[in-house]
Design a protein around this motif. Structure first.
Motif: not given
Ligand SMILES: [Fe+2]
Ligand SMILES: [Fe+2]
Lengths: 242, 202
Positions: A51-52, A55-56, A85, A88, B88, B90-91, B94-95, B97-98
């Protein structure tokens, strides 16, 4: 994450893959993005682990609020376990996925994203002026399975059909079909369960005008290699594990 | 999973297990009450003072069972909240990190909004968990209150039993079992409260 533009016209197709940060024990996947002026569709967006970086990578092409559509060819974790993910992160998005997998895919959590069930006979995804066709590919390999065809870009995204397992840094296009065959044989024989389903699919797909055949693993097929692949697949006996 | 999340899962799970033990004991009290009632009936005048006590014990057991049933529903809510908070968090991670991985990507800034939202809903979960824990602690307090009352009644029963002549022994046994049960309930509920108290709204 490597990004390769594979079509540039009124809209774009970008292939994402060969993620260098991927843990070794998970299968490498190709993600595809269709980008129109104000919207963005992710095809088989990938596993939760991805995901990360995914998304990046998308942020190089579109802002988050323009990611309006996701497509899952089937239910596998390498295809869509990132759903919870995305759910959200995106406030106004749809997931186009096989109708029969709805109750299963919702286990990944799909609350804010709208699940748009694709009926067994297929359908379309409209992205601004682009209309993509959802081609039934049931039992290849999943019992509810679709491919995406873009008649304008002449690209057919084929999920696990056409896949090959190769090392990192593999080129994104097949360059020597004869040599590539050995990397695909066992995969197709073992993962694809039905010769009948295969025959019906090949018949359907032969009627499409295809420049690029784009699988979810391995390399894409371009030009004459598309026909070569279909001929090779046609002759292959599948469902060998019984 | 962080240690904080792990211990939160364990705390919530321990409520359910402690409470199922409380439930068993409360049912034992109710049985003891029925037993005592039968004895008191046979003893007639000799156990006159004992009869209202048996009704009272029965009532107390019933109320405890009801309370525990309610608390179990609450514990399920707490469990769901814990799962929610875990997702939440975990999300959110990850956000973040992204965003870091996106570096100077053209649209990297658009991630700020989801990051903020994820942070807010994560904090929301934490706040709600604390609020619900406080309420649950209140309900557990009520059960403890019942257990204390049961012990007082058990003491009274012993006194009444001493007037009951040949029924002395069986009535004393009833008083004894009520006392023991109340003691167990008290201890179990106390353990629940200790496990939860670190999450209490401060
Ligand atoms: Fe698959
Ligand atoms: Fe796959």
């Amino acid at each position: 994450m490597k990004m390769t533009k594979i079509y540039e016209g009124s809209h774009q197709w970008i292939m994402f893959g060969r993620d260098e940060g991927k843990p070794n024990n998970i299968i490498d996947t190709n993600q595809y993005v269709v980008r129109t002026p104000n919207r963005c569709l992710l095809l088989d967006p990938g596993g939760a682990e991805l995901f990360a970086p995914m998304m990046a990578a998308v942020l190089h092409h579109a802002p988050v609020d323009q990611i309006t559509d996701l497509f899952a060819s089937h239910q596998d974790p390498d295809v869509i376990s990132s759903l919870g993910l995305w759910d959200q992160a995106l406030t106004n998005a749809k997931l186009h996925a096989p109708a029969i997998w709805e109750g299963f895919l919702r286990h990944y959590s799909c609350e804010s994203i709208e699940y748009v069930p694709i009926p067994d006979n297929g359908g379309t995804i409209k992205l601004e002026s682009v209309e993509l066709q959802l081609i039934p590919a049931h039992y290849l390999h999943s019992s509810g399975n679709f491919h995406v065809y873009d008649p304008q870009a002449k690209i057919l995204m084929t999920g696990d059909v056409g896949a090959a397992i190769e090392g990192p840094d593999t080129p994104v296009f097949v360059d020597n079909f004869a040599a590539h065959v050995e990397k695909m044989r066992f995969w197709h024989q073992r993962w694809m369960p039905s010769n009948q389903a295969k025959r019906v699919w090949i018949e359907r797909v032969r009627n499409l005008d295809i420049d690029i055949l784009a699988p979810q693993h391995g390399r894409m097929f371009k030009g004459d290699d598309v026909k070569r692949f279909l001929d090779w697949f046609d002759a292959l006996q599948v469902g060998i594990a019984v | 999973m962080t240690n904080q999340t792990k211990s939160q899962f364990i705390a919530v799970a321990s409520i359910t297990s402690e409470l199922s033990a409380v439930m068993v004991v409360a049912k034992e009290i109710s049985l003891a009450a029925a037993n005592a009632k039968a004895i008191a009936f046979r003893a007639g005048d000799k156990a006159k003072g004992f009869q209202p006590i048996t009704d009272f014990i029965n009532e107390l057991a019933k109320e405890t069972i009801e309370l525990v049933t309610n608390i179990n529903i609450y514990a399920l809510v707490l469990y769901r909240l814990t799962v929610d908070e875990f997702q939440k968090t975990a999300a959110y991670n990850k956000f973040e990190l992204a965003t870091k991985m996106a570096g100077d990507a053209t649209y990297a800034k658009s991630m700020q909004e989801p990051v903020n939202q994820a942070k807010l809903s994560m904090q929301d979960c934490q706040r709600q968990f604390k609020r619900d824990v406080s309420q649950l602690l209140g309900q557990l307090e009520a059960v403890m209150h019942h257990a204390r009352a049961a012990r007082v009644i058990a003491a009274n029963s012993r006194i009444e039993a001493s007037q009951a002549g040949e029924y002395l022994q069986s009535l004393q046994a009833v008083a004894e079992s009520v006392d023991k049960a109340a003691h167990t309930i008290h201890d179990n509920v106390q353990r629940c409260r200790i496990a939860l108290s670190i999450y209490r709204n401060s």
